[in-house]
Design an enzyme around this catalytic site. Structure first.
Site, short mmCIF file in Angstrom:
data_model
loop_
_atom_site.label_atom_id
_atom_site.label_comp_id
_atom_site.label_asym_id
_atom_site.label_seq_id
_atom_site.Cartn_x
_atom_site.Cartn_y
_atom_site.Cartn_z
CG MET A 111 -1.65 -1.25 1.33
SD MET A 111 -3.42 -0.94 2.16
CE MET A 111 -2.67 -0.70 3.77
CG HIS A 129 7.01 -1.85 2.06
ND1 HIS A 129 6.87 -0.64 2.86
CD2 HIS A 129 5.74 -2.23 2.29
CE1 HIS A 129 5.77 -0.58 3.57
NE2 HIS A 129 5.07 -1.67 3.16
NE ARG A 163 -2.45 1.84 9.98
CZ ARG A 163 -2.96 0.81 9.39
NH1 ARG A 163 -2.36 -0.42 9.38
NH2 ARG A 163 -3.99 0.92 8.73
O1 PAF Z 1 0.45 -5.68 4.03
C1 PAF Z 1 -0.13 -4.76 3.29
O2 PAF Z 1 0.31 -3.64 2.70
C2 PAF Z 1 -1.58 -4.95 2.74
O3 PAF Z 1 -2.44 -5.65 3.47
C3 PAF Z 1 -1.67 -5.67 1.35
C4 PAF Z 1 -1.19 -6.97 1.51
C5 PAF Z 1 -0.76 -5.01 0.36
C6 PAF Z 1 -3.01 -5.63 0.75
O4 PAF Z 1 -3.57 -4.51 0.73
#
Ligand code: PAF
Length: 278
Positions: free
Chosen positions: A30, A37, A187
């Protein structure tokens, strides 16, 4: 690295890679990227020749009182970080591409979705399972990578892909932490300076519980003490601290099975979650 915004363009690009004999990886996100990430992208690159990163703040997984509007959004910065980490394509659809008018289907993994996070955020896993099943079907990658930081989410997605016969292999990546143990999360930026200093108590507490359970300690008593420690450390509300079976997330009754300590607690405006293996 190119950006595509439609499912048709995504499928064309993946098909071209496949025609070229390449194995394809998928990393759904997201945005609000951090090192956690990027570790997912790097792991996907180890498992595949080409990686699609997705950027979609999914309205389906936020309740009306949650932080959908405040969620960090900076596509240009995220894109450049994805590219540096080795992604080959960015899929950044508009909401209407994923949920066109008349979209009414929802995916629910019963049982696993209703416990722990599901008790506090009943909408959450339906939103996640729905969007992730769509992304998996849209990309039809060989492998998709998700962080163990959202451990219950990883179990829900693994079960959903298995139950729906989605042929993509679901792979979990280890949690990336700050030097003081705090799990990286988009967050964390909601924390004030003072809260940021208190936040590592979450990881320290669950790590202590995991070690004590491994030595034969009573999980329930240790979790009660853990919750009290978090409150003493400044957490304003502890949603749960618990020891579960690592796969089913049922209470850990067989000490021979792999276990997981999971916790969720509020520090100011931020709801922090974390987990460690026993
Ligand atoms: O972990 C996340 O960032 C979200 O829950 C995901 C897996 C991209 C789904 O929107």
């Amino acid at each position: 690295m190119d950006t595509v915004r439609t499912i048709a363009d995504l499928r064309d690009r993946v098909a071209a890679w496949r025609t070229g004999g390449h194995r394809v990886g998928l990393v759904p996100t997201m945005g609000g990227l951090h090192e956690g990430h990027l570790s997912l992208v790097r792991l996907a690159r180890e498992r595949a020749d080409r990686v699609v990163a997705t950027l979609f703040v999914n309205p389906g997984q936020f309740a009306p009182n949650e932080d959908f509007d405040a969620y960090p959004r900076d596509e240009a910065a995220d894109k450049s970080m994805f590219a540096d980490a080795g992604a080959g394509l960015l899929f950044a659809p508009e909401i209407a591409e994923i949920y066109p008018d008349g979209h009414t289907t929802k995916v629910e993994v019963q049982g696993l979705s209703q416990i722990l996070e599901g008790e506090f955020r009943p909408h959450f896993f339906i939103g996640v399972a729905t969007v992730v099943s769509k992304l998996l079907i849209q990309a039809m990658a060989d492998v998709a990578v998700f962080g163990e930081k959202d451990y219950q989410q990883l179990q829900v997605i693994t079960r959903m892909a298995r139950d729906l016969d989605i042929p993509t292999e679901i792979v979990g990546a280890p949690t990336v932490r700050e030097a003081d143990g705090l799990a990286m999360s988009s967050r964390n930026q909601y924390l004030s300076e003072a809260e940021r200093a208190q936040a590592p108590a979450l990881h320290a507490t669950i790590t202590g519980i995991a070690a004590a359970v491994a030595e034969g300690g009573d999980p329930d008593a240790l979790c009660r003490e853990g919750a009290a420690k978090l409150e003493a450390a400044g957490f304003r509300q502890v949603d749960y601290v618990t020891v579960r079976d690592a796969e089913t997330l049922a209470p850990l009754e067989d000490a021979g099975r792999p276990g997981r300590v999971l916790a969720a607690a509020w520090l100011g405006k931020a709801r922090l979650i974390d987990n460690v293996a026993v």
